[in-house]
Design an enzyme around this catalytic site. Structure first.
Site, PDB file in Angstrom:
ATOM      1  N   LYS A   1       0.860  -1.181   0.000  1.00  0.00           N
ATOM      2  CA  LYS A   1       0.000   0.000   0.000  1.00  0.00           C
ATOM      3  C   LYS A   1       0.897   1.232   0.000  1.00  0.00           C
ATOM      4  O   LYS A   1       1.874   1.305   0.752  1.00  0.00           O
ATOM      5  CB  LYS A   1      -0.892  -0.032   1.244  1.00  0.00           C
TER       6      LYS A   1
ATOM      7  N   SER B   1      -9.412   1.982   2.287  1.00  0.00           N
ATOM      8  CA  SER B   1      -8.203   2.574   1.732  1.00  0.00           C
ATOM      9  C   SER B   1      -7.113   1.596   1.308  1.00  0.00           C
ATOM     10  O   SER B   1      -6.197   1.994   0.617  1.00  0.00           O
ATOM     11  CB  SER B   1      -7.634   3.632   2.681  1.00  0.00           C
TER      12      SER B   1
ATOM     13  N   SER C   1     -10.008  -0.382   6.920  1.00  0.00           N
ATOM     14  CA  SER C   1      -9.314  -0.270   5.637  1.00  0.00           C
ATOM     15  C   SER C   1      -8.572  -1.515   5.180  1.00  0.00           C
ATOM     16  O   SER C   1      -8.032  -1.535   4.084  1.00  0.00           O
ATOM     17  CB  SER C   1      -8.349   0.913   5.666  1.00  0.00           C
TER      18      SER C   1
END
Length: 193
Positions: free
Chosen positions: A53, A125, A149
């Site tokens: 990420k 996210s 997330s």
């Protein structure tokens, strides 16, 4: 190379790649092959391709936090989780999308999609990690969770994931959203993975 090629091909539909780390990945893969030739095995992650990420610092590559103002930001160190996975022999192939400043699935490159329904976003996210893994573009991804997330995009993309106990995994080198809630964890295609 197979995972890199798949990621390049499917990203046009998924909008999950922020930065392809191809040169780093190929150098790591060659080094892991050399390790094996010399009888050194780093464990079950040896040579396994993964995605990070893009709130995790990776030296020599942008860490954009999904936000246009930070598009060229380069941090001069690796996040602790990146260092640990490097030490275990995992091969980082890309930094993948997160919603801008860790909110949702929309970032400066568009809306990250779930591979199972391309007209829908991949949610929370850790959107890029969940999407890339579900599409078979990486064996696993690292996501982060403050309030859903990791689990939300895993649900949208049909992955298995782990939201570790707060403090279990070092967050050094990860963008902070909430000091007392942020956690880093793996996203895989299945619980067996």
């Amino acid at each position: 190379q197979m995972f890199l090629a798949r990621l390049k091909r499917l990203d046009a539909k998924l909008a999950c790649v922020v930065t392809l780390t191809e040169e780093r990945a190929l150098a790591q893969a060659r080094a892991r092959d050399e390790d094996l030739a010399q009888g050194r095995w780093r464990g079950p992650l040896h040579g396994i391709p993964w995605v990070a990420k893009d709130l995790l610092a990776v030296k020599g590559h942008p860490t954009t936090w999904g936000s246009e103002p930070f598009r060229a930001q380069e941090l001069p160190y690796d996040a602790a989780v990146v260092e640990r996975l490097d030490a275990r022999g995992a091969v980082l192939i890309a930094k993948v999308s997160l919603g801008e400043l860790a909110w949702g699935d929309v970032w400066f490159g568009g809306k990250t999609k779930t591979p199972w329904k391309l007209d829908e976003g991949s949610s929370g996210s850790s959107a890029g990690s969940a999407s890339a893994v579900a599409a078979g573009c990486a064996a696993f991804g690292i996501g982060s969770e403050t309030y859903g997330s990791i689990v939300s995009p895993s649900t949208a993309c049909g992955n298995s994931s782990l939201r570790p106990t707060f403090g279990r995994v070092s967050r050094f080198g990860a963008m902070t959203l909430c000091w007392s809630l942020d956690k880093l964890g793996p996203i895989c295609r299945s619980a067996a993975d």
